[in-house]
Scaffold this motif. Structure first.
Motif, PDB file in Angstrom:
ATOM      1  N   ARG A  44       0.817  -1.208   0.000  1.00 29.07           N
ATOM      2  CA  ARG A  44       0.000   0.000   0.000  1.00 29.07           C
ATOM      3  C   ARG A  44       0.848   1.254   0.000  1.00 29.07           C
ATOM      4  O   ARG A  44       1.900   1.327   0.634  1.00 29.07           O
ATOM      5  CB  ARG A  44      -0.895   0.022   1.248  1.00 29.07           C
ATOM      6  N   ALA A  45       0.374   2.254  -0.714  1.00 28.09           N
ATOM      7  CA  ALA A  45       0.963   3.583  -0.672  1.00 28.09           C
ATOM      8  C   ALA A  45      -0.155   4.602  -0.846  1.00 28.09           C
ATOM      9  O   ALA A  45      -1.092   4.372  -1.624  1.00 28.09           O
ATOM     10  CB  ALA A  45       2.024   3.762  -1.750  1.00 28.09           C
ATOM     11  N   THR A  46      -0.056   5.698  -0.135  1.00 25.69           N
ATOM     12  CA  THR A  46      -1.049   6.767  -0.208  1.00 25.69           C
ATOM     13  C   THR A  46      -0.348   8.072  -0.571  1.00 25.69           C
ATOM     14  O   THR A  46       0.686   8.410   0.016  1.00 25.69           O
ATOM     15  CB  THR A  46      -1.771   6.944   1.137  1.00 25.69           C
ATOM     16  N   ALA A  47      -0.897   8.786  -1.521  1.00 26.56           N
ATOM     17  CA  ALA A  47      -0.299  10.055  -1.939  1.00 26.56           C
ATOM     18  C   ALA A  47      -0.379  11.074  -0.807  1.00 26.56           C
ATOM     19  O   ALA A  47      -1.414  11.234  -0.158  1.00 26.56           O
ATOM     20  CB  ALA A  47      -1.006  10.593  -3.169  1.00 26.56           C
ATOM     21  N   ASP A  48       0.727  11.752  -0.564  1.00 27.40           N
ATOM     22  CA  ASP A  48       0.761  12.816   0.433  1.00 27.40           C
ATOM     23  C   ASP A  48       0.196  14.115  -0.123  1.00 27.40           C
ATOM     24  O   ASP A  48      -0.378  14.915   0.627  1.00 27.40           O
ATOM     25  CB  ASP A  48       2.199  13.045   0.904  1.00 27.40           C
ATOM     26  N   ARG A  49       0.355  14.319  -1.432  1.00 32.54           N
ATOM     27  CA  ARG A  49      -0.128  15.544  -2.067  1.00 32.54           C
ATOM     28  C   ARG A  49      -0.510  15.282  -3.519  1.00 32.54           C
ATOM     29  O   ARG A  49       0.142  14.494  -4.195  1.00 32.54           O
ATOM     30  CB  ARG A  49       0.941  16.648  -2.042  1.00 32.54           C
ATOM     31  N   ALA A 102      12.439   7.864  -6.441  1.00 34.68           N
ATOM     32  CA  ALA A 102      12.097   6.459  -6.294  1.00 34.68           C
ATOM     33  C   ALA A 102      10.807   6.171  -7.052  1.00 34.68           C
ATOM     34  O   ALA A 102       9.950   7.043  -7.198  1.00 34.68           O
ATOM     35  CB  ALA A 102      11.904   6.104  -4.820  1.00 34.68           C
ATOM     36  N   PRO A 103      10.643   4.954  -7.548  1.00 30.51           N
ATOM     37  CA  PRO A 103       9.345   4.558  -8.086  1.00 30.51           C
ATOM     38  C   PRO A 103       8.351   4.398  -6.945  1.00 30.51           C
ATOM     39  O   PRO A 103       8.739   4.164  -5.792  1.00 30.51           O
ATOM     40  CB  PRO A 103       9.643   3.214  -8.768  1.00 30.51           C
ATOM     41  N   VAL A 104       7.080   4.526  -7.247  1.00 30.74           N
ATOM     42  CA  VAL A 104       6.058   4.440  -6.210  1.00 30.74           C
ATOM     43  C   VAL A 104       6.101   3.100  -5.481  1.00 30.74           C
ATOM     44  O   VAL A 104       5.906   3.025  -4.266  1.00 30.74           O
ATOM     45  CB  VAL A 104       4.660   4.678  -6.815  1.00 30.74           C
ATOM     46  N   SER A 105       6.391   2.041  -6.207  1.00 31.29           N
ATOM     47  CA  SER A 105       6.419   0.713  -5.584  1.00 31.29           C
ATOM     48  C   SER A 105       7.415   0.644  -4.436  1.00 31.29           C
ATOM     49  O   SER A 105       7.234  -0.124  -3.489  1.00 31.29           O
ATOM     50  CB  SER A 105       6.744  -0.350  -6.637  1.00 31.29           C
ATOM     51  N   ALA A 106       8.479   1.438  -4.506  1.00 30.56           N
ATOM     52  CA  ALA A 106       9.494   1.412  -3.462  1.00 30.56           C
ATOM     53  C   ALA A 106       9.002   2.041  -2.156  1.00 30.56           C
ATOM     54  O   ALA A 106       9.606   1.833  -1.102  1.00 30.56           O
ATOM     55  CB  ALA A 106      10.753   2.128  -3.938  1.00 30.56           C
ATOM     56  N   LEU A 107       7.906   2.815  -2.229  1.00 27.73           N
ATOM     57  CA  LEU A 107       7.355   3.449  -1.043  1.00 27.73           C
ATOM     58  C   LEU A 107       6.211   2.643  -0.429  1.00 27.73           C
ATOM     59  O   LEU A 107       5.695   2.987   0.629  1.00 27.73           O
ATOM     60  CB  LEU A 107       6.857   4.860  -1.365  1.00 27.73           C
ATOM     61  N   ALA A 108       5.802   1.583  -1.103  1.00 28.22           N
ATOM     62  CA  ALA A 108       4.668   0.783  -0.633  1.00 28.22           C
ATOM     63  C   ALA A 108       5.064  -0.046   0.582  1.00 28.22           C
ATOM     64  O   ALA A 108       6.178  -0.563   0.666  1.00 28.22           O
ATOM     65  CB  ALA A 108       4.170  -0.124  -1.748  1.00 28.22           C
ATOM     66  N   THR A 109       4.137  -0.157   1.507  1.00 30.78           N
ATOM     67  CA  THR A 109       4.356  -0.988   2.686  1.00 30.78           C
ATOM     68  C   THR A 109       3.214  -1.998   2.787  1.00 30.78           C
ATOM     69  O   THR A 109       2.132  -1.807   2.239  1.00 30.78           O
ATOM     70  CB  THR A 109       4.373  -0.142   3.972  1.00 30.78           C
TER      71      THR A 109
END
Length: 370
Positions: free
Chosen positions: A299-304, A361-368
């Motif tokens: 999961r990842a959620t946009a901060d802005r 970073a790609p978005v996938s790298a921020l997913a938890t």
């Protein structure tokens, strides 16, 4: 992204949706197509005098046997082997590289190698409407297979996803060709030639998300289309519509939301959706409407949302705010729509941000996963 939301004159749209504004709904019913096209032209700008269908290089030749056949509908002509090329001016060679607005004033994006061609053997299986992602026998997931590889260097990470792609050929080519491969791109499942666009994006190094139409709070005045995931639907119906979205193409590591404030606010509806993704090894990136929701999936959620206000100073302010967020928390995720001004500002920002001590970073790298 077949019935449309209400269309109004552009006035700095409210982009609560992660990847496309409410003024741009998916390709819709024939009766409303002319109005929607006018809205797209008003927001994106002229796209040229006539559409030309350009056959893609057969990138799927090395794909597992039966792949292209599974994309063919039961009736009619398959759309996946062609993309729309809109000539920009008289005399322009069809198939020539697209000159992005302001591209000559921007630094050239750093070169990056292509990602593996989709589909990757072992990560798809036939479904009733087309190929569906599956977890490989060894436990590896499509999220792992299709995400862009990334190694942290210890610096604060910043990522951005640009969405609403596939409906306008000029904007889509501009995003694919002028943004560095580390930028994640998100495509509408209603796009003609969707697999071709995804193939092109991955060939340029971009990892890909697929947008999922979800019920907004003002439905049916704002209707994302016939395959919208509805908050009051039973679990099997949610999964059925979800599988239609998933079967449009392959090569994506997860889904993003298109609208969906009502759907994502319903715990039972979200659980059915997350369960469908979990069983197929996919992740989910949202615009903030699902912040705090997990479901056992990446999961990842946009901060802005960086282009809530469509001006260069406003977008620049939002991008700098992402840097501040990353400095405070170690990472930050922004989202935007494929407006020309957004693409221009994101291209400039990505060319400079690492010089200020951050790591793209790609978005996938921020997913938890929780």
């Amino acid at each position: 992204m077949i019935a449309f939301p209400r269309l109004s004159a552009p006035r700095g749209p409210d982009l609560k949706a992660l990847l496309s504004p409410r003024q741009l709904a998916p390709i819709g019913a024939a009766a409303l197509f002319a109005g929607a096209l006018a809205a797209v032209v008003a927001l994106i700008g002229p796209v040229g005098p006539k559409p030309v269908r350009l056959a893609l290089e057969p990138v799927g030749d090395a794909a597992p046997q039966g792949w292209r056949e599974m994309l063919r509908p039961n009736h009619g002509v398959a759309l996946s082997d062609q993309i729309i090329r809109l000539t920009e001016r008289p005399g322009e060679a069809v198939g020539a590289p697209l000159a992005a607005a302001g591209a000559s004033r921007l630094p050239k994006p750093a070169a990056s190698g292509p990602l593996a061609s989709a589909p990757i053997a072992g990560f798809f299986a036939p479904g009733p409407g087309g190929p569906l992602p599956v977890i490989a026998p060894d436990g590896r997931t499509p999220f792992e297979a299709y995400a862009r590889p990334f190694t942290s260097n210890g610096k604060p990470k910043v990522a951005i996803v640009v969405g609403g792609l596939g409906l306008n050929a000029r904007a889509t080519r501009q995003a694919i060709e002028t943004l560095p491969g580390v930028v994640t791109l998100s495509f509408t499942p209603y796009a003609e030639g969707l697999q071709g666009w995804i193939d092109m994006a991955r060939a340029h190094g971009h990892e890909v998300l697929l947008e999922t139409p979800m019920e907004p709070a003002d439905y049916p005045d704002n209707d994302p289309g016939p395959y919208t995931l509805m908050a009051d639907a039973q679990g099997p119906e949610t999964v059925k519509r979800l599988e239609w979205v998933l079967s449009r193409a392959t090569g994506y590591f997860g889904l993003s939301n298109y609208l969906g404030s009502r759907f994502l606010g319903d715990a039972r509806a979200y659980d059915a959706f997350a369960g469908g993704l979990r069983s197929r090894g996919l992740g989910f990136v949202d615009d903030g409407a699902a912040a705090g929701k997990t479901g056992g999936i990446p999961r990842a959620t946009a901060d802005r949302v960086v282009d809530d206000s469509l001006s260069r100073p406003a977008i620049e302010k939002q991008l700098l705010a992402l840097e501040t967020k990353a400095l405070q928390h170690g990472q930050a995720l922004g989202a935007g729509f494929a407006y020309p001004v957004t693409l221009e500002m994101v291209a400039r920002w990505t060319s400079e941000v690492e010089k200020r001590g951050y790591q793209l970073a790609p978005v996938s790298a921020l997913a938890t996963r929780k």
